[in-house]
Design an enzyme around this catalytic site. Structure first.
Site, PDB file in Angstrom:
ATOM      1  N   GLU A 179     -22.459   5.758  12.428  1.00 54.63           N
ATOM      2  CA  GLU A 179     -21.196   5.526  11.733  1.00 54.63           C
ATOM      3  C   GLU A 179     -21.263   4.295  10.843  1.00 54.63           C
ATOM      4  OE1 GLU A 179     -17.304   6.000  13.861  1.00 54.63           O
ATOM      5  OE2 GLU A 179     -17.196   3.851  13.460  1.00 54.63           O
TER       6      GLU A 179
ATOM      7  N   LYS B 206      -8.765  12.841  22.077  1.00 53.00           N
ATOM      8  CA  LYS B 206      -8.540  11.403  21.901  1.00 53.00           C
ATOM      9  C   LYS B 206      -7.131  11.070  22.413  1.00 53.00           C
ATOM     10  CE  LYS B 206      -8.359   8.178  17.941  1.00 53.00           C
ATOM     11  NZ  LYS B 206      -8.438   8.156  16.462  1.00 53.00           N
TER      12      LYS B 206
ATOM     13  N   GLU C  84     -11.504  16.374  17.957  1.00 49.54           N
ATOM     14  CA  GLU C  84     -11.717  15.268  18.897  1.00 49.54           C
ATOM     15  C   GLU C  84     -10.623  15.218  19.964  1.00 49.54           C
ATOM     16  OE1 GLU C  84     -13.661  11.341  18.057  1.00 49.54           O
ATOM     17  OE2 GLU C  84     -11.553  10.862  17.655  1.00 49.54           O
TER      18      GLU C  84
ATOM     19  N   ASN D 185     -16.694   6.447   8.320  1.00 53.31           N
ATOM     20  CA  ASN D 185     -15.430   6.158   8.980  1.00 53.31           C
ATOM     21  C   ASN D 185     -14.403   5.677   7.958  1.00 53.31           C
ATOM     22  OD1 ASN D 185     -13.410   5.594  10.798  1.00 53.31           O
ATOM     23  ND2 ASN D 185     -14.662   4.324  12.139  1.00 53.31           N
TER      24      ASN D 185
ATOM     25  N   GLU E 255     -14.963  10.803   9.102  1.00 53.89           N
ATOM     26  CA  GLU E 255     -14.195  10.583  10.329  1.00 53.89           C
ATOM     27  C   GLU E 255     -12.924   9.779  10.029  1.00 53.89           C
ATOM     28  OE1 GLU E 255     -16.583   8.416  13.162  1.00 53.89           O
ATOM     29  OE2 GLU E 255     -18.397   8.994  12.101  1.00 53.89           O
ATOM     30  N   SER E 256     -11.925   9.978  10.857  1.00 53.84           N
ATOM     31  CA  SER E 256     -10.689   9.185  10.885  1.00 53.84           C
ATOM     32  C   SER E 256      -9.786   9.437   9.684  1.00 53.84           C
ATOM     33  CB  SER E 256     -10.978   7.677  10.954  1.00 53.84           C
ATOM     34  OG  SER E 256     -11.696   7.342  12.112  1.00 53.84           O
TER      35      SER E 256
END
Length: 249
Positions: free
Chosen positions: A150, A45, A43, A172, A202-203
């Site tokens: 998500e 970001k 990503e 997430n 994710e994350s």
């Protein structure tokens, strides 16, 4: 006002002022196929609601450096909290398929994902609710895009798992109410989904052992932003971890 309510208000104002997207000039790539059995989605970001991450890495340099090891790119387009821009999408698309990440609440944003060349679009279940999330996902599919819906809890994940179609669930690790990150909580949601639907995590993923764990839980991939923005070279070690797992599962 909580964070998501503030986000919705900001996006509504953006939509009132943004120009329409350009006509699409790039072919659509099947995002699910591009990720493969287990892929790393890198990503771009520059910032998050917690502050600036890195501003000295231009998008073209980032994508060129990572594309040999990444299966796809995720591009933030939200301009205030994430310092994103739609114009980063066609730069990433030169190298790999692209997921557009934004606070999508309206079909016009799906049109923007399509027009600027993305192959997938993120839809946050908790931000828009069940009916709107389903409607946006169906609209994205009609345009040929892959919807990544998500979620941040088991209940919502199991609901989205019943939708069918080409939906990928994005688990997430960040709680969107508190903004706290727990990779372990994401792994628990993944365990509840295993075998039911395709999902990515994710994350918060930053270490090889976390990549391996996600792979062993039969995730379709991991989306990694902050860790790779701070140290793009780390993708080689993370890719090796993914390959080790695939050899075992």
């Amino acid at each position: 006002m909580d964070f998501l309510a503030e986000v919705k208000k900001a996006v509504e104002l953006r939509l009132a002022t943004e120009p329409p997207p350009p006509p699409r000039s790039m072919p659509i790539v099947d995002f699910r196929r591009a990720i493969g059995e287990f892929g790393i989605i890198a990503e771009y970001k520059r910032a998050s609601p917690r502050g600036v991450i890195r501003l000295d890495t231009p998008p073209w340099s980032y994508f060129a450096q990572l594309h040999h090891h990444a299966s796809a790119f995720s591009v933030l387009t939200e301009p205030f909290w994430f310092l994103g821009d739609y114009r980063f999408i066609p730069i990433a698309k030169i190298f790999k398929p692209v997921l557009m990440k934004d606070f999508v609440i309206d079909k016009r944003q799906v049109d923007a994902a399509y027009g600027y060349g993305a192959d997938a679009v993120l839809i946050i279940y908790r931000l828009v609710g069940r009916e709107s999330a389903m409607e946006l996902a169906e609209y994205a599919e009609r345009l040929g895009l892959t919807p990544v819906v998500e979620v941040d809890n088991v209940q919502d994940a199991k609901e989205v798992a019943t939708w069918g179609g080409r939906v990928i669930i994005g688990i997430n690790s960040r709680d969107l109410k508190t903004l706290e990150v727990s990779v372990q909580r994401a792994f628990e949601i993944a365990k509840a989904l295993r075998g039911d639907v395709e999902f990515i995590i994710e994350s918060g993923i930053s270490r090889p052992e976390e990549v391996e764990k996600a792979c062993l839980l039969y995730a379709k991939g991991v989306l990694i932003g902050t860790a790779l923005m701070r140290n793009p070279a780390a993708i080689q070690e993370l890719r090796h971890a993914a390959e080790r797992c695939l050899a075992r599962r």
